[in-house]
Design an enzyme around this catalytic site. Structure first.
Site, mmCIF file in Angstrom:
data_model
loop_
_atom_site.group_PDB
_atom_site.id
_atom_site.type_symbol
_atom_site.label_atom_id
_atom_site.label_comp_id
_atom_site.label_asym_id
_atom_site.label_seq_id
_atom_site.Cartn_x
_atom_site.Cartn_y
_atom_site.Cartn_z
ATOM 1 N N TYR A 142 0.602 -1.273 0.174
ATOM 2 C CA TYR A 142 0.013 -0.017 -0.060
ATOM 3 C C TYR A 142 0.881 1.247 -0.052
ATOM 4 O O TYR A 142 0.167 2.509 -0.149
ATOM 5 C CB TYR A 142 -1.018 0.089 1.280
ATOM 6 C CG TYR A 142 -2.157 -0.693 1.167
ATOM 7 C CD1 TYR A 142 -2.248 -2.236 0.773
ATOM 8 C CD2 TYR A 142 -3.449 -0.196 0.948
ATOM 9 C CE1 TYR A 142 -3.451 -2.813 0.605
ATOM 10 C CE2 TYR A 142 -4.679 -0.959 0.621
ATOM 11 C CZ TYR A 142 -4.538 -2.186 0.617
ATOM 12 O OH TYR A 142 -5.763 -2.877 0.622
ATOM 13 N N LYS A 193 2.672 -15.205 3.564
ATOM 14 C CA LYS A 193 2.975 -15.799 2.572
ATOM 15 C C LYS A 193 4.402 -16.116 1.982
ATOM 16 O O LYS A 193 4.996 -15.961 1.025
ATOM 17 C CB LYS A 193 2.312 -15.448 1.273
ATOM 18 C CG LYS A 193 2.089 -16.282 0.036
ATOM 19 C CD LYS A 193 1.124 -17.567 0.363
ATOM 20 C CE LYS A 193 1.241 -18.411 -0.974
ATOM 21 N NZ LYS A 193 0.443 -19.851 -0.898
ATOM 22 N N ASP A 226 -3.429 -18.441 2.498
ATOM 23 C CA ASP A 226 -4.338 -19.304 1.905
ATOM 24 C C ASP A 226 -4.979 -20.614 2.772
ATOM 25 O O ASP A 226 -6.186 -20.544 2.548
ATOM 26 C CB ASP A 226 -3.679 -19.848 0.427
ATOM 27 C CG ASP A 226 -2.356 -20.725 0.601
ATOM 28 O OD1 ASP A 226 -1.792 -20.609 1.816
ATOM 29 O OD2 ASP A 226 -1.855 -21.365 -0.338
ATOM 30 N N ASP A 250 -6.875 -6.951 4.476
ATOM 31 C CA ASP A 250 -8.000 -5.989 3.709
ATOM 32 C C ASP A 250 -8.657 -7.170 3.293
ATOM 33 O O ASP A 250 -10.086 -7.075 3.563
ATOM 34 C CB ASP A 250 -7.533 -5.538 2.586
ATOM 35 C CG ASP A 250 -8.593 -4.615 1.751
ATOM 36 O OD1 ASP A 250 -9.492 -4.116 2.397
ATOM 37 O OD2 ASP A 250 -8.082 -4.792 0.522
ATOM 38 N N ASP A 254 -12.972 -8.573 4.936
ATOM 39 C CA ASP A 254 -14.325 -8.616 4.333
ATOM 40 C C ASP A 254 -14.565 -10.100 4.311
ATOM 41 O O ASP A 254 -15.749 -10.196 4.743
ATOM 42 C CB ASP A 254 -14.069 -8.390 2.820
ATOM 43 C CG ASP A 254 -14.136 -6.980 2.588
ATOM 44 O OD1 ASP A 254 -13.934 -6.160 3.397
ATOM 45 O OD2 ASP A 254 -14.693 -6.559 1.273
HETATM 46 C C1 IPM Z 1 -10.598 -0.858 3.290
HETATM 47 C C2 IPM Z 1 -10.490 -0.409 1.880
HETATM 48 C C3 IPM Z 1 -9.224 0.380 1.282
HETATM 49 C C4 IPM Z 1 -8.242 -0.582 1.486
HETATM 50 C C5 IPM Z 1 -9.598 0.962 -0.004
HETATM 51 C C6 IPM Z 1 -10.573 1.834 -0.108
HETATM 52 C C7 IPM Z 1 -8.171 1.772 -0.434
HETATM 53 O O1 IPM Z 1 -10.948 -1.594 1.015
HETATM 54 O O2 IPM Z 1 -10.275 0.014 3.954
HETATM 55 O O3 IPM Z 1 -10.507 -1.815 3.618
HETATM 56 O O4 IPM Z 1 -7.665 -1.307 0.638
HETATM 57 O O5 IPM Z 1 -7.551 -0.509 2.689
HETATM 58 MN MN MN Z 2 -11.108 -3.201 1.957
#
Ligand code: IPM
Ligand code: MN
Ligand code: NAD
Length: 358
Positions: A142, A193, A226, A250, A254
């Site tokens: 990042y 990884k 993984d 990240d 999710d």
């Molecule tokens: C998050 C988002 C961000 C990230 C994006 C918008 C750059 O997905 O905060 O999880 O990847 O960190």
């Molecule tokens: Mn995200």
């Protein structure tokens, strides 16, 4: 609400609603915070986001970082991202810019199933899904190091560098161990990884092996990412704290959010312990549902609870959490988690709940 820990001065909160549903859910979170803590919080709103960027080119204004250090105790953030800005430049400047420039090296993303009915996993209940992803938040892929060569030609080269520093890796792994210890959590899993990323992630593995001897009271485990993704779905009861790099954190957060009812409920804190920090739902600006009054504001309300924890107001933080749990129990929620309220109406219900108990 009686807070023994709190000082008399109101805490100064910068509010950055951003784009799309970021604006809608943040409005509700502020409503709930005002209802829970009349006079203990002072809000200042900033109009940074796609509209402003398209209007006058401003993303993260000069001097913003100094201002936050000087004038604010915390930042409540919505989401950024807008189809009219396909480069995502304003979002990178604002969100990734604040994470890097305020050195918010911890991205704390708790995953907690609040109601058995909300998990897509068969035969799992609330006690089975409760862990925290500790995501490194200032390094890795990042940092924006890289470049193009012969862009747009058949010989194009695109390079994105993965930056891992000894200091950065050590401080986030140490944070994960300290987090576990301070909350009497038994297990820390570090995920990388290193079998393929033999430079950057070899560093993670080596630092983890060094540090775990300092935290012999905590059970430590290493899993390749993984395998971890697979284990999280197969048997999430195995995990208390998961520490990992920026990109994997990240993705795993999710995934984790879905185990506990989806992105509509998932909170996060971008934290530098002891300094001004930023709190936001895990979800994005969701252009597909923006402007329809259907976004779930609970992720933003639970992020506000993390903010109150950071500000030393745990009783009010727990009141917000109780409100969200009660709303699920009583089906007073938005559609994504089975209710039939709109964003505003769900926010009203939560605000009413906390107001009567504050
Ligand atoms: C998050 C988002 C961000 C990230 C994006 C918008 C750059 O997905 O905060 O999880 O990847 O960190
Ligand atoms: Mn995200
Ligand atoms: P998203 O999180 O915005 O949406 C993913 C899916 O989840 C969509 O179907 C959306 O409708 C649903 N969803 C998200 N939040 C919800 C809520 N509160 N209630 C109900 N449903 C919800 O991810 P995306 O579609 O990949 O990204 C959209 C934009 O947001 C992109 O520009 C992306 O870069 C940005 N983004 C920003 C952040 C952030 O600011 N922290 C985080 C993630 C994505």
């Amino acid at each position: 609400m009686s807070e023994t820990e709190i000082s008399q001065d109101p805490k100064r909160i910068a509010v950055i609603p951003g784009d799309g549903i970021g604006v809608e859910v943040t409005r509700e979170a502020v409503k709930v915070l005002r209802a829970a803590t009349p006079e203990k919080l002072q809000f200042t709103e900033f109009d940074w986001g796609a509209d402003r960027y398209l209007r006058d080119g401003t993303s993260l204004p000069a001097g913003a970082v100094e201002m936050f250090h000087r004038d604010f105790d915390a930042i409540l953030f919505g989401a950024v991202g807008d189809p009219r800005v396909p480069s995502n430049q304003h979002a990178a400047d604002i969100l990734l810019g604040l994470r890097a420039k305020l050195d918010l090296y911890v991205n704390l993303r708790p995953v907690e199933l609040l109601d058995d009915a909300l998990t897509p996993l068969r035969n799992r209940a609330t006690k089975d899904v409760h862990f925290t992803v500790v995501r490194e938040n200032t390094e890795g892929l990042y940092v924006g190091a890289g470049g193009h060569f012969q862009r747009g030609t058949p010989h194009e080269v695109a390079i994105q560098e993965d930056v891992n520093t000894r200091r950065g890796v050590e401080r986030i792994i140490r944070y994960a161990f300290e987090f576990a210890r301070s909350r009497h959590l038994r297990r820390v899993c570090m995920s990388d990884k290193s079998n393929a990323l033999t430079f950057g992630h070899e560093l993670w593995l080596r630092v983890f092996k060094e540090l775990k001897s300092e935290y012999a009271d905590v059970e430590s485990r290493h899993l390749y990412v993984d395998a971890l993704a697979m284990e999280l779905v197969r048997d999430p009861t195995q995990f208390d704290v998961i520490v990992t790099c920026n990109l994997f954190g990240d993705i795993l957060s999710d995934l984790g959010s879905q185990l506990a009812g989806g992105l509509g409920l998932a909170p996060s804190g971008n934290i530098h312990p002891g300094r001004v920090s930023l709190f936001e739902p895990v979800h994005g600006s969701a252009p597909n549902i923006a402007g329809k009054n259907i976004a779930n504001p609970a992720g933003s309300v639970l992020s506000s609870a993390l903010m109150l924890d950071h500000l030393g107001m745990p009783a009010t933080a727990n009141l917000l959490r109780d409100a969200v749990s009660a709303s699920i129990r009583e089906k007073q929620t938005t559609q994504d988690i089975g209710g039939n309220l709109g964003t505003r109406e769900a926010g009203d219900w939560l605000a009413e709940f906390v107001a009567t108990r504050a």
